[in-house]
Scaffold this active site. Sequence first.
Site, PDB file in Angstrom:
ATOM      1  N   ASP A   1      36.406  25.025   8.019  1.00  0.00           N
ATOM      2  CA  ASP A   1      35.631  24.338   6.993  1.00  0.00           C
ATOM      3  C   ASP A   1      35.595  22.852   7.382  1.00  0.00           C
ATOM      4  O   ASP A   1      36.240  22.418   8.346  1.00  0.00           O
ATOM      5  CB  ASP A   1      36.216  24.555   5.586  1.00  0.00           C
TER       6      ASP A   1
HETATM    7  C1  BGC Z   1      32.541  23.540   1.896  1.00  0.00           C
HETATM    8  C2  BGC Z   1      31.920  24.720   2.581  1.00  0.00           C
HETATM    9  C3  BGC Z   1      30.591  24.336   3.182  1.00  0.00           C
HETATM   10  C4  BGC Z   1      30.823  23.174   4.132  1.00  0.00           C
HETATM   11  C5  BGC Z   1      29.570  22.724   4.848  1.00  0.00           C
HETATM   12  C6  BGC Z   1      32.578  22.317   2.779  1.00  0.00           C
HETATM   13  O1  BGC Z   1      32.956  21.181   2.074  1.00  0.00           O
HETATM   14  O2  BGC Z   1      33.849  23.881   1.490  1.00  0.00           O
HETATM   15  O3  BGC Z   1      31.751  25.773   1.674  1.00  0.00           O
HETATM   16  O4  BGC Z   1      30.028  25.434   3.837  1.00  0.00           O
HETATM   17  O5  BGC Z   1      31.341  22.082   3.397  1.00  0.00           O
HETATM   18  O6  BGC Z   1      28.702  22.088   4.013  1.00  0.00           O
END
Ligand code: BGC
Length: 721
Positions: free
Chosen positions: A266
Amino acid sequence: MLDNFIDNLLKQMTLDEKIGQLQQVTGDFFGSSGGAITGPIDDQAKKYIKDNVYNIGSVLGISGKKEIIDIQKNFLQHSRLKIPLLFMADIIHGYKTIFPIPLGLAASWDPKLIKDVAQASADEAAAEGISVTFSPMADLVRDPRWGRVMESTGEDPFLNSIYAKAFVEGYQGKDRIDNNHLAATVKHFAGYGAVEAGREYNTVDMSEWRFRSEYLPSYKAAVEAKAQLVMTSFNTLFGIPVTGNRYILQDILRKELSFDGVIISDWNSIGELIDHGVAENMGQAASLALKAGVDIDMMSFSYISQLENLIDSKKINIDLIDHAVYRILSLKKKLGLFDDPFRGLETKKVNSHVFTDEKLALAQKAAEESIVLLKNDDKTLPLNIDDSVALVGDIGDSHDLLGSWSFKGDKLSVKTIKESLYSKFKKIVFAKGYKTASDFSSKMAEEAVAIAKKQKYIIFVAGLESEQSGEASSLTDIKIADNQIRLLKKLAELGKPIITLLVTGRPLDLTEIQKYSNAILLAWFPGTKGADALAKIITGETNPSGKITMTFPRNVGQTPIYYNHFNTGRPLLDKNADEKYLSKYLDSPNDPLYPFGFGLSYSNFKIGQLTVDSKEIKENSSILASIIVHNPSKLDGDATVQWYIRDLSAEVVRPVKELKFFEKKLVKAGSSSKFIFRIDLSDLSYVHSNKKMYPDKGKFILAAGFSSSDDDLSCVEFIYK
Ligand code: BGC
């Protein structure tokens, strides 16, 4: 390795080129200014990327046909081996056509609808240059204080699994991921939905037995449906942050679940291994993550800045990098990028894919199926279009109906509830009554009361702004804002029927709303066509059929609360028991305001007695259970029968009930329909203390009905001999 093409490519790659494939960056590194930024960006990072920008493997958060074509063209001109960039984004509930939030979609109890929605979202996003979506979020959720419950499909392992599969199949299509589909990423692996106290990014800690019984199944279902990517979660699990957790990523995900796709971190979750306190510096963080199995580093820049040193100092083996690159190149190949780096974009007409009438019709259908009728005393709803109506509430005049994670949704083109209702009702007036995020205003309240006085019905719109649900939107309280409740109480003094419409991304404490409303419609953030869907339900053109997939507590103190809990040694069996030493509260009932699976219909279905063809099940046999649903009303309606099983005595404690099957079908006005469930031994299997799944002999209870509440269920006991 198996694929000659990729093998050959890999042989030609320098270490820098390999490491570049493992690094994901935002579009601004390629000159884009319109990307979605969903986490912190370290300025330091930019310097690592500068010399390596044409080695990068993937980009997140940008889209748009022209921009993607330009970036890809420029990239290919400069990159030595011409390995196309892979564009990923959060397509969570639609791209431009925005569907209801996932928690709303889940209330449809219609996996086919979810699949259609995912397919339509993929078709739109692919036409604007996206190849991978960071969806579905298969996290099981039980705590409405956590803002991200809106991205989940709810609290049930079985239902979440069915939905996770439907999302993946919809995004990816059939055998190969063609140019109108996307590769799916199941996230956030694993257990992110169980953050302590509902606080965002907080610790998760649970037994492995519980994890396997309740949290793992939905991710597993997505992997079995062949989701191409898995995103690691921010949280700790079994004491080690998942992004650096070899047991979870290698032993469980790669070996047990046989996942051979791409594992992506993530946002900055590799860098955060330092904050978690399991790595001292970026070098250690990168090493931990790579060894655990993370192929792509999203935005921590630890791979691009550290892996070369780690190889030079022999702290990691080049094989690890090669395997990760191999998986990423395989994904690019599966997506057809080596044949056409633009995936058909150059000849595609955006207009025939994006925001089409067909997609808008699907958005409307999805919203209609998602809306839940929580209360309807004395058949207050539906209203007659000739009735005089006072529409009250700032949210009723707001375009903010799309909800979080709808970056490309055009808010201003979204019809407000007011606009939709004005086109239906002949006699309708509006007053703001309150202003969201402001204090109670007596002046506004008085104006609203004055207009409401002259109408037959009051439609009161309450709830949240979209920023109040989603990532980084944890709350300690889930009450409706004070200015809204005070106004509602004033309106109630008029003694007229009040219909409350709720716009929200999460379960809220509706105790007061319930007290002062005759009818309640839960709209969620219903998406681009949400207001029209609501209007159709209010006027009875559509018969509501949604059912909540997350329990609505009476108060925040009951959370986490969920239907499939254990019995405890001192269960409160009789709600009115005054015995002190039982598992209960002194200041609140145990049961929720609205249970999992609850939602009314205008049809007022009646359910018959549950019957079974046998009360015994044996090895290789099954039980056929059935129940009749009658629709006594003058309206056709969709009825959803839910089938629950309870294991009365087992090796480990078992939930008081677990959803095992459901069916939603149309029951015509004045007619009856039979609902059937064939139980076999797999429905009785559970995770034992040795982590294995199998059923045990003994007694079980089968229950069927319209919600998970005991009051709504018809039961029989059976035995596995
Ligand atoms: C979130 C994810 C997301 C990623 C990209 C993160 O902060 O937890 O769910 O896919 O950002 O935007």
